[in-house]
Design a protein around this motif. Structure first.
Motif, PDB file in Angstrom:
ATOM      1  N   SER A 232     -17.088   8.968  35.151  1.00 42.30           N
ATOM      2  CA  SER A 232     -15.489   9.331  35.834  1.00 42.30           C
ATOM      3  C   SER A 232     -15.058  10.361  35.072  1.00 42.30           C
ATOM      4  N   GLY A 233     -15.592  10.911  33.934  1.00 46.64           N
ATOM      5  CA  GLY A 233     -14.969  11.842  33.301  1.00 46.64           C
ATOM      6  C   GLY A 233     -14.506  11.695  31.885  1.00 46.64           C
ATOM      7  N   LYS A 234     -14.508  10.577  31.338  1.00 44.00           N
ATOM      8  CA  LYS A 234     -13.965   9.972  30.031  1.00 44.00           C
ATOM      9  C   LYS A 234     -15.072  10.774  29.129  1.00 44.00           C
ATOM     10  N   SER A 235     -14.401  11.173  27.728  1.00 44.65           N
ATOM     11  CA  SER A 235     -15.317  11.300  26.743  1.00 44.65           C
ATOM     12  C   SER A 235     -16.223   9.997  26.136  1.00 44.65           C
ATOM     13  N   VAL A 236     -17.342  10.324  25.590  1.00 41.29           N
ATOM     14  CA  VAL A 236     -18.146   9.423  24.985  1.00 41.29           C
ATOM     15  C   VAL A 236     -17.138   8.394  24.071  1.00 41.29           C
ATOM     16  N   ARG A 237     -16.287   8.924  23.224  1.00 39.44           N
ATOM     17  CA  ARG A 237     -15.514   8.179  22.297  1.00 39.44           C
ATOM     18  C   ARG A 237     -14.637   7.219  23.050  1.00 39.44           C
ATOM     19  N   SER A 238     -13.877   7.643  24.044  1.00 39.22           N
ATOM     20  CA  SER A 238     -13.167   7.026  25.071  1.00 39.22           C
ATOM     21  C   SER A 238     -13.933   6.201  25.891  1.00 39.22           C
ATOM     22  N   ALA A 239     -15.162   6.360  26.302  1.00 39.49           N
ATOM     23  CA  ALA A 239     -15.840   5.517  27.081  1.00 39.49           C
ATOM     24  C   ALA A 239     -16.475   4.325  26.328  1.00 39.49           C
ATOM     25  N   ILE A 240     -16.998   4.359  25.038  1.00 38.07           N
ATOM     26  CA  ILE A 240     -17.397   3.296  24.200  1.00 38.07           C
ATOM     27  C   ILE A 240     -16.240   2.425  23.983  1.00 38.07           C
ATOM     28  N   ASP A 241     -14.842   2.765  23.640  1.00 34.41           N
ATOM     29  CA  ASP A 241     -13.678   1.966  23.365  1.00 34.41           C
ATOM     30  C   ASP A 241     -13.426   0.841  24.772  1.00 34.41           C
ATOM     31  N   ILE A 242     -13.380   1.951  25.740  1.00 36.11           N
ATOM     32  CA  ILE A 242     -13.004   1.306  27.203  1.00 36.11           C
ATOM     33  C   ILE A 242     -14.040   0.448  27.673  1.00 36.11           C
ATOM     34  N   GLY A 243     -15.287   0.786  27.481  1.00 41.91           N
ATOM     35  CA  GLY A 243     -16.623  -0.304  27.946  1.00 41.91           C
ATOM     36  C   GLY A 243     -16.440  -1.427  27.145  1.00 41.91           C
ATOM     37  N   PHE A 244     -16.240  -1.586  25.932  1.00 46.36           N
ATOM     38  CA  PHE A 244     -16.220  -2.903  25.206  1.00 46.36           C
ATOM     39  C   PHE A 244     -14.950  -3.658  25.449  1.00 46.36           C
ATOM     40  N   LYS A 245     -13.718  -2.847  25.439  1.00 44.72           N
ATOM     41  CA  LYS A 245     -12.625  -3.640  26.060  1.00 44.72           C
ATOM     42  C   LYS A 245     -12.670  -4.144  27.553  1.00 44.72           C
ATOM     43  N   LYS A 246     -13.111  -3.625  28.381  1.00 45.45           N
ATOM     44  CA  LYS A 246     -13.208  -4.048  29.612  1.00 45.45           C
ATOM     45  C   LYS A 246     -14.220  -4.917  29.855  1.00 45.45           C
ATOM     46  N   ALA A 247     -15.224  -5.046  29.203  1.00 39.71           N
ATOM     47  CA  ALA A 247     -16.623  -5.991  29.463  1.00 39.71           C
ATOM     48  C   ALA A 247     -16.133  -7.246  28.628  1.00 39.71           C
ATOM     49  N   LEU A 248     -15.141  -7.229  27.566  1.00 40.46           N
ATOM     50  CA  LEU A 248     -14.946  -8.301  26.778  1.00 40.46           C
ATOM     51  C   LEU A 248     -14.420  -9.405  27.526  1.00 40.46           C
ATOM     52  N   SER A 249     -13.346  -9.323  28.605  1.00 36.56           N
ATOM     53  CA  SER A 249     -13.008 -10.442  29.506  1.00 36.56           C
ATOM     54  C   SER A 249     -14.057 -11.142  30.256  1.00 36.56           C
ATOM     55  N   ALA A 250     -14.822 -10.332  30.899  1.00 40.72           N
ATOM     56  CA  ALA A 250     -15.931 -10.616  31.583  1.00 40.72           C
ATOM     57  C   ALA A 250     -16.859 -11.466  31.005  1.00 40.72           C
ATOM     58  N   ILE A 251     -17.209 -10.912  29.653  1.00 46.48           N
ATOM     59  CA  ILE A 251     -18.346 -11.653  28.888  1.00 46.48           C
ATOM     60  C   ILE A 251     -17.769 -13.168  28.507  1.00 46.48           C
ATOM     61  N   ILE A 252     -16.293 -13.192  28.057  1.00 50.39           N
ATOM     62  CA  ILE A 252     -15.755 -14.267  27.200  1.00 50.39           C
ATOM     63  C   ILE A 252     -15.559 -15.309  28.396  1.00 50.39           C
ATOM     64  N   ASP A 253     -15.060 -14.794  29.580  1.00 52.95           N
ATOM     65  CA  ASP A 253     -14.760 -15.667  30.633  1.00 52.95           C
ATOM     66  C   ASP A 253     -16.229 -16.554  31.122  1.00 52.95           C
ATOM     67  N   GLY A 254     -17.281 -15.790  31.117  1.00 49.64           N
ATOM     68  CA  GLY A 254     -18.628 -16.289  31.805  1.00 49.64           C
ATOM     69  C   GLY A 254     -19.108 -17.128  30.722  1.00 49.64           C
ATOM     70  N   ASN A 255     -18.838 -17.046  29.434  1.00 47.96           N
ATOM     71  CA  ASN A 255     -19.665 -17.847  28.286  1.00 47.96           C
ATOM     72  C   ASN A 255     -18.669 -19.034  27.840  1.00 47.96           C
TER      73      ASN A 255
END
Length: 580
Positions: free
Chosen positions: A325-348
């Motif tokens: 989507s055009g984000k930098s790699v640094r920004s994508a790593i932070d956003i990726g872990f942040k946005k995936a966190l809730s889905a992983i926690i809710d599922g588990n």
């Protein structure tokens, strides 16, 4: 993150992984503390103790037998969640406890099942042991603030009322606890006990408190039992089955890692590293928490490795989408872990809720499954959310900041499910009703709604003493095919009694004709030993008994109730979680 800090993190994680692998493979000290070889194994992999009790009463009712099996199952859960209790014939009960080799020690600890009564000084019986719901040794502080050992009792509703009346009318007097006609304790009543809970204090040592608690627990059974035999039995499965399972697990782990590397490049390598760390952690934790591992448990560990990669897939797929989507790699790593966190926690978390309820309410292997699943979930969340994040950030600090190291997000044609909702509603409804429909068809054909195993249906136990000695691998490769040819079923369990040529086979329910055919087939291929019966005739040393399911109706009821409560709790969590 600076390169120096990244280097320290990588070094520490690598050292931890090496220590975990050493611990799991060889352990520490002379006894190999922490080694995988010290994990408690189930009856199928290591064997254990088999004890057979018989009801003293000539013709016990089916209800009393079922109640006694259920209470004994709850009692032996303290030795192992994989211990099993089942009915044999009309008046016998078998107890099988894995991971132990001293039958006498278990018998002494379990106690001699006899009759228990609470009596007044004049011999009047207040209540019997069937009204005791729990009896445990414990410790408390006395008036001088010293530690004293006591026995804590709890009664059911009827027992609580009877005990309250008796203690209210006999303050200052003694109430004797009589086991098999012998007084094992005669505590004095200090006050009326009206809440159904009492504490027996005195000059107890921890051993004597445990002994009295054991007498009371075993005396609370619906039936009086007597031991008729106890054996040390070998593993149900040979070394080949265990080796095959382990090799399958290693191959599966390697395949998952290779697929992750192909799909996600550098993050795939990190995910593979995290999976190896997870597997080593899981083995060490199973050992540390003293869990019993069976062959299905090994399959569960292998399955959990596959489940553990799910969180990594969610994270790395999200990172690639952010990069696309055009984000930098640094920004994508932070956003990726942040946005995936809730889905992983809710599922588990929803799965952990189910594990907690099953562990709290269920018994036997159901409780063991809940414990091992919960352990795997917690460890997989730790490796995915903590270890993987540290590794990704460390790799980025070392210069792996180019988009090419993370791969490109795959493009898919959008499936307009809302626009085609009627079609998908029809597909969903068909899928939902197909299960019950096929269950009804199967039941109408006389096969039952579900294809249940012996754990649910019971079957026939065939006790055979052969002239020759056969090892487990010989039993699996030579004897079982002969049995399968007679009964037309591959579901055959075997146990070899240690130090003898006696082998116990458990199969589906066999008719009289099938039992005769099986006797002839076995004797033709593998000569059966003979003995002289009471009438002086020579007879083959083979005996058939009908056995009940190892998962009793009460256990099934507890499991179903636990599942219903777990589903309700999960729905409540989801409701609050997504209320906004």
């Amino acid at each position: 993150m600076k390169k120096r800090n990244a280097g320290i993190i990588l070094a520490v994680i690598a050292c931890v992984l090496v220590l975990l692998i050493i611990t799991a493979s060889v352990g520490w000290g002379p006894s190999g503390t922490g080694a995988a070889r010290n994990i408690k194994l189930g009856l199928d992999l290591e064997g254990g103790v088999s004890i057979t009790y018989q009801a003293v009463e000539a013709n016990p009712s089916a209800e009393d037998m079922s109640d006694t099996v259920y209470k004994l199952q709850q009692r032996v859960d303290g030795y192992s969640t994989e211990a099993s209790v089942y009915q044999e014939g009309s008046n016998r009960i078998n107890i099988e406890i894995p991971g132990v080799s001293n039958a006498d020690e278990i018998l002494e600890d379990l106690g001699k099942p006899g009759s228990l009564q609470f009596q007044l000084a004049d011999g009047t019986v207040i209540l019997d042991g069937t009204h005791v719901t729990s009896a445990e040794a414990a410790s408390q502080r006395d008036n001088m603030n010293n530690t004293e050992y006591v026995v804590q009792l709890e009664f059911d509703k009827e027992g609580s009322e009877a005990f309250a009346k008796a203690t209210r009318e006999n303050v200052g007097k003694t109430i004797s606890i009589v086991y098999d006609g012998e007084t094992v304790s005669a505590p004095r009543v200090n006050e009326a006990i009206t809440d159904g809970k009492c504490v027996i204090s005195g000059s107890f040592t921890i051993e004597s408190a445990q002994e009295l608690a054991s007498y009371i627990r075993i005396g609370s059974l619906s039936l009086e039992l007597e031991e008729i035999r106890s054996n040390v039995v070998g593993a149900q499965l040979g070394q080949r089955a265990l080796s095959t399972s382990l090799i399958g697990g290693i191959i599966g782990l390697l395949i998952v890692i290779v697929i992750m590397i192909i799909a996600y490049k550098i993050p795939g390598i990190i995910a593979g590293f995290a999976l190896v760390l997870y597997a080593a952690l899981d083995l060490v934790a199973i050992n540390a928490f003293d869990m019993t591992l069976t062959l299905p448990g090994i399959a569960g560990v292998i399955l959990s490795i596959g489940m553990a990669v799910d969180a990594n897939v969610i994270i790395y797929a999200r990172i690639r989408e952010e990069i696309a989507s055009g984000k930098s790699v640094r920004s994508a790593i932070d956003i990726g872990f942040k946005k995936a966190l809730s889905a992983i926690i809710d599922g588990n978390v929803t799965t952990l809720i189910a594990c907690f309820v099953l562990n709290l309410m269920a018994t036997g292997s159901v409780k063991g499954f809940a414990q091992s699943l919960a352990l795997g979930i917690v460890l997989s969340m730790f490796t995915a959310l903590v270890i993987s994040r540290l590794l990704v950030n460390a790799c980025y600090a070392f210069g792996m900041s180019d988009e090419k190291y993370f791969g490109k997000a795959l493009k898919f044609n959008r499936l307009h499910m809302i626009a085609k909702r009627k079609v998908f509603f029809v597909i969903a409804i068909v899928c939902m009703i197909s299960g019950p429909v096929f269950c009804l068809i199967n039941n109408a054909n006389g096969n039952g709604a579900l294809n249940l195993s012996m754990e649910f249906r019971g079957g026939t136990s065939t006790d055979v003493t052969f002239e020759d000695n056969y090892e487990i691998d010989d039993i699996d490769s030579k004897i079982k095919p002969v049995i399968q040819g007679v009964i037309d079923s591959a579901e055959i369990q075997s146990q070899k009694v240690s130090g003898s040529n006696e082998i116990v086979f458990k199969t589906r329910q066999l008719s009289v004709e099938e039992r005769q055919e099986l006797t002839e087939a076995l004797n033709a291929e593998f000569p059966i030993a003979t003995y002289t019966d009471n009438e002086g005739n020579e007879a083959l040393s083979i005996n058939f008994e009908t056995i009940s399911s190892t998962i009793s109706n009460e256990m099934r009821r507890d499991a179903v109730i636990a599942v219903i409560i777990a589903v309700i709790c999960m729905l409540v969590y989801i409701w609050f979680r997504f209320a906004d």
